[in-house]
Design an enzyme around this catalytic site. Structure first.
Site, PDB file in Angstrom:
ATOM      1  CG  ASP A 133     -27.739   3.746  -5.353  1.00  0.00           C
ATOM      2  OD1 ASP A 133     -28.187   2.739  -4.767  1.00  0.00           O
ATOM      3  OD2 ASP A 133     -26.813   4.438  -4.903  1.00  0.00           O
ATOM      4  NE  ARG A 135     -26.182   1.898  -2.782  1.00  0.00           N
ATOM      5  CZ  ARG A 135     -24.984   2.446  -2.717  1.00  0.00           C
ATOM      6  NH1 ARG A 135     -24.064   1.971  -1.892  1.00  0.00           N
ATOM      7  NH2 ARG A 135     -24.684   3.489  -3.476  1.00  0.00           N
TER       8      ARG A 135
END
Length: 214
Positions: A133, A135
């Site tokens: 991930d 983000r």
């Protein structure tokens, strides 16, 4: 309203009212200046959004799910659920331009091809040289601060979002779970999110058909 973003302050640029979901709900779309990553993130303010501890959803852009209602994920129904629930309770959706957990649309489709070869959603990202991930929700914290919101209730199943917001000075007073939108096409995707991503996915009682009843 402003929030610190290094040498420049994040500020609200514009507020525009737009009827959404076929005109059933009225949202105030809010744009920002000086976001540190240079992306066009925006907010949808719904209902009494300036209330104490508003309900907030951080929703990462998913063109395939949000626009085309792809059944390979649960993004489209989750966005629709968020609009309905937050309209009723008062709060904000932060629409973050972080497609494919931060790898972008083209790379996400490459990852889908890897998944078709047998890898799960996280393994596919790794095979392409990305993290599970990528983000960074620090920008979401800056958006919330620019809106004057530092104590919120967060609509999410993802503990990582809470951890990141709190590390950037946003107090998450309550986690409110989203429904689980399970179908024949996203079973492995949801299982990987629960097992590897630590998502708090409920049991069958919390499940809904792919296309939300809303």
């Amino acid at each position: 309203m402003t929030a610190d973003a290094g040498n420049n302050a994040v500020t609200v640029r514009r507020k525009v009212e737009i009827p959404v979901l076929g005109g059933r709900y009225l949202a105030t779309f809010i744009t920002f200046d000086n976001l540190p990553d240079g992306k066009e993130h925006f907010a949808l303010a719904l209902g009494d959004w300036q209330r104490d501890k508003p309900l907030v959803r951080m929703h990462s852009e998913c063109v395939t799910g949000d626009v085309f209602l792809s059944a390979r994920c649960d993004c489209g129904p989750q966005l629709e659920e968020a609009i309905v629930r937050i309209s009723a309770e008062g709060g904000v959706i932060l629409y973050l331009r972080q497609e494919g957990r931060g790898i972008g649309l083209i790379n996400k489709l490459d990852a889908y091809a890897k998944q078709d070869e047998g890898l799960n959603t996280y393994e596919a990202n790794r095979a392409l040289g990305f993290e599970d991930d990528q983000r960074d929700f620090g920008v979401a914290a800056l958006m919330l601060k620019a809106l004057g919101l530092d104590h919120i209730r967060l609509l999410t199943n993802n503990p990582r979002k809470i951890e990141q917001l709190e590390s950037h000075g946003i107090h998450v007073d309550e986690r409110v779970g989203t429904r689980v939108y399970r179908n024949d096409h996203n079973e492995r995707y949801l299982a990987a999110k629960k097992e590897e991503g630590r998502h708090a996915l409920g049991g069958d009682d919390d499940c809904c058909p792919f296309h939300s009843k809303y």
